[in-house]
Write a protein that holds these residues in place. Structure first.
Motif, PDB file in Angstrom:
ATOM      1  N   ILE A  17       0.844  -1.209   0.000  1.00 12.46           N
ATOM      2  CA  ILE A  17       0.000   0.000   0.000  1.00 12.46           C
ATOM      3  C   ILE A  17       0.872   1.248   0.000  1.00 12.46           C
ATOM      4  N   PHE A  18       1.953   1.239   0.800  1.00 17.42           N
ATOM      5  CA  PHE A  18       2.835   2.404   0.845  1.00 17.42           C
ATOM      6  C   PHE A  18       3.462   2.663  -0.530  1.00 17.42           C
ATOM      7  N   LEU A  19       3.937   1.614  -1.191  1.00 13.80           N
ATOM      8  CA  LEU A  19       4.575   1.806  -2.495  1.00 13.80           C
ATOM      9  C   LEU A  19       3.556   2.172  -3.575  1.00 13.80           C
ATOM     10  N   THR A  20       2.329   1.688  -3.445  1.00 15.03           N
ATOM     11  CA  THR A  20       1.309   2.029  -4.434  1.00 15.03           C
ATOM     12  C   THR A  20       0.946   3.512  -4.359  1.00 15.03           C
ATOM     13  N   MET A  21       1.060   4.114  -3.187  1.00 14.87           N
ATOM     14  CA  MET A  21       0.728   5.528  -3.023  1.00 14.87           C
ATOM     15  C   MET A  21       1.851   6.459  -3.482  1.00 14.87           C
ATOM     16  N   ARG A  22       2.991   5.935  -3.861  1.00  8.55           N
ATOM     17  CA  ARG A  22       4.111   6.762  -4.306  1.00  8.55           C
ATOM     18  C   ARG A  22       3.818   7.356  -5.680  1.00  8.55           C
ATOM     19  N   GLY A  23       4.604   8.337  -6.075  1.00  6.69           N
ATOM     20  CA  GLY A  23       4.349   9.057  -7.309  1.00  6.69           C
ATOM     21  C   GLY A  23       5.005   8.486  -8.546  1.00  6.69           C
ATOM     22  N   ARG A  24       5.931   7.579  -8.381  1.00  6.06           N
ATOM     23  CA  ARG A  24       6.641   7.036  -9.545  1.00  6.06           C
ATOM     24  C   ARG A  24       6.021   5.713  -9.969  1.00  6.06           C
ATOM     25  N   SER A  25       6.050   5.464 -11.256  1.00  7.34           N
ATOM     26  CA  SER A  25       5.381   4.275 -11.771  1.00  7.34           C
ATOM     27  C   SER A  25       6.081   2.989 -11.346  1.00  7.34           C
ATOM     28  N   PHE A  26       7.413   2.989 -11.230  1.00  6.99           N
ATOM     29  CA  PHE A  26       8.113   1.772 -10.807  1.00  6.99           C
ATOM     30  C   PHE A  26       7.708   1.391  -9.385  1.00  6.99           C
ATOM     31  N   SER A  27       7.582   2.368  -8.514  1.00  7.13           N
ATOM     32  CA  SER A  27       7.142   2.085  -7.143  1.00  7.13           C
ATOM     33  C   SER A  27       5.722   1.520  -7.125  1.00  7.13           C
ATOM     34  N   VAL A  28       4.875   2.033  -7.987  1.00  9.81           N
ATOM     35  CA  VAL A  28       3.499   1.540  -8.046  1.00  9.81           C
ATOM     36  C   VAL A  28       3.483   0.083  -8.512  1.00  9.81           C
ATOM     37  N   VAL A  29       4.303  -0.238  -9.503  1.00 10.59           N
ATOM     38  CA  VAL A  29       4.356  -1.622 -10.002  1.00 10.59           C
ATOM     39  C   VAL A  29       4.879  -2.560  -8.919  1.00 10.59           C
ATOM     40  N   VAL A  30       5.923  -2.157  -8.207  1.00 12.28           N
ATOM     41  CA  VAL A  30       6.458  -2.995  -7.125  1.00 12.28           C
ATOM     42  C   VAL A  30       5.431  -3.123  -6.005  1.00 12.28           C
ATOM     43  N   GLY A  31       4.710  -2.041  -5.701  1.00 14.73           N
ATOM     44  CA  GLY A  31       3.671  -2.091  -4.674  1.00 14.73           C
ATOM     45  C   GLY A  31       2.535  -3.031  -5.050  1.00 14.73           C
ATOM     46  N   LEU A  32       2.107  -2.986  -6.307  1.00 15.57           N
ATOM     47  CA  LEU A  32       1.059  -3.906  -6.742  1.00 15.57           C
ATOM     48  C   LEU A  32       1.535  -5.347  -6.703  1.00 15.57           C
ATOM     49  N   VAL A  87       4.187  -2.904 -16.452  1.00 15.79           N
ATOM     50  CA  VAL A  87       5.538  -2.465 -16.808  1.00 15.79           C
ATOM     51  C   VAL A  87       5.550  -1.889 -18.223  1.00 15.79           C
ATOM     52  N   ILE A  88       4.879  -2.560 -19.146  1.00 15.84           N
ATOM     53  CA  ILE A  88       4.817  -2.057 -20.523  1.00 15.84           C
ATOM     54  C   ILE A  88       4.075  -0.721 -20.565  1.00 15.84           C
ATOM     55  N   LEU A  89       2.999  -0.600 -19.794  1.00 15.22           N
ATOM     56  CA  LEU A  89       2.250   0.664 -19.736  1.00 15.22           C
ATOM     57  C   LEU A  89       3.113   1.782 -19.165  1.00 15.22           C
ATOM     58  N   ALA A  90       3.904   1.481 -18.118  1.00 16.24           N
ATOM     59  CA  ALA A  90       4.787   2.484 -17.517  1.00 16.24           C
ATOM     60  C   ALA A  90       5.894   2.888 -18.496  1.00 16.24           C
ATOM     61  N   MET A  91       6.419   1.925 -19.235  1.00 10.20           N
ATOM     62  CA  MET A  91       7.457   2.257 -20.219  1.00 10.20           C
ATOM     63  C   MET A  91       6.890   3.141 -21.321  1.00 10.20           C
ATOM     64  N   ARG A  92       5.663   2.870 -21.746  1.00  8.63           N
ATOM     65  CA  ARG A  92       5.036   3.682 -22.793  1.00  8.63           C
ATOM     66  C   ARG A  92       4.749   5.096 -22.269  1.00  8.63           C
ATOM     67  N   ALA A  93       4.285   5.192 -21.046  1.00 12.75           N
ATOM     68  CA  ALA A  93       4.017   6.504 -20.459  1.00 12.75           C
ATOM     69  C   ALA A  93       5.304   7.302 -20.318  1.00 12.75           C
ATOM     70  N   ARG A  94       6.394   6.634 -19.940  1.00 13.01           N
ATOM     71  CA  ARG A  94       7.672   7.336 -19.835  1.00 13.01           C
ATOM     72  C   ARG A  94       8.133   7.813 -21.203  1.00 13.01           C
ATOM     73  N   ALA A  95       7.930   6.999 -22.217  1.00 14.62           N
ATOM     74  CA  ALA A  95       8.345   7.406 -23.561  1.00 14.62           C
ATOM     75  C   ALA A  95       7.504   8.580 -24.071  1.00 14.62           C
ATOM     76  N   ASP A  96       6.210   8.587 -23.776  1.00 14.76           N
ATOM     77  CA  ASP A  96       5.339   9.655 -24.269  1.00 14.76           C
ATOM     78  C   ASP A  96       5.467  10.932 -23.450  1.00 14.76           C
ATOM     79  N   LEU A  97       5.574  10.804 -22.117  1.00  9.11           N
ATOM     80  CA  LEU A  97       5.562  11.983 -21.254  1.00  9.11           C
ATOM     81  C   LEU A  97       6.955  12.488 -20.906  1.00  9.11           C
ATOM     82  N   GLY A  98       7.961  11.629 -21.026  1.00  9.77           N
ATOM     83  CA  GLY A  98       9.320  12.040 -20.698  1.00  9.77           C
ATOM     84  C   GLY A  98       9.677  11.892 -19.239  1.00  9.77           C
ATOM     85  N   ASN A  99       8.768  11.399 -18.420  1.00 13.31           N
ATOM     86  CA  ASN A  99       9.073  11.140 -17.017  1.00 13.31           C
ATOM     87  C   ASN A  99       8.282   9.915 -16.575  1.00 13.31           C
TER      88      ASN A  99
END
Length: 122
Positions: A17-32, A87-99
């Motif tokens: 739950i703590f990692l899911t509430m973080r702002g970065r996508s990698f933390s959210v994936v690890v939290g899930l 993970v694929i969704l986070a990689m695509r979001a990073r490629a499109d948004l730059g962060n």
């Protein structure tokens, strides 16, 4: 043994739950992923925790229920697929948004946080 098991499930849930509430996508994936492990352990414990119990019916007097084990195996497969998709969704979001921030916005630099100025948005 049950107390330690429940404590481990609780720690995994809290960390997830703590990692899911973080702002970065990698933390959210690890939290899930940690949340899915906690749920899998909970399902596995629903089949009763026994030491030296046979997993196959008819092999001994005491046996464990095979249904939660089958549910956990199915949940592991589905969880792996969902993790790969996230993970694929986070990689695509990073490629499109730059962060890799979940909301797509960069946090303000440290000096503007103190003064309360707006900035750092893309």
């Amino acid at each position: 043994m049950e107390g330690l098991y429940a404590f481990c499930v609780g720690i995994l849930t809290a960390c997830g739950i703590f990692l899911t509430m973080r702002g970065r996508s990698f933390s959210v994936v690890v939290g899930l992923t940690m949340l899915s492990y906690a749920v899998n352990l909970f399902l596995f414990a629903s089949g009763r925790l026994r030491l030296d119990a046979a997993a196959v019916l008819g092999q001994s007097e005491s046996y464990s229920d095979p249904l939660p084990q089958a549910l956990v195996l199915t949940a592991i497969v589905i969880g792996f697929a969902m993790t790969a998709f996230a993970v694929i969704l986070a990689m695509r979001a990073r490629a499109d948004l730059g962060n890799d921030h979940v909301d797509g916005r960069l946090p303000p630099p440290p000096e503007t946080r103190k003064t309360g100025k707006q900035g750092g948005q893309r």
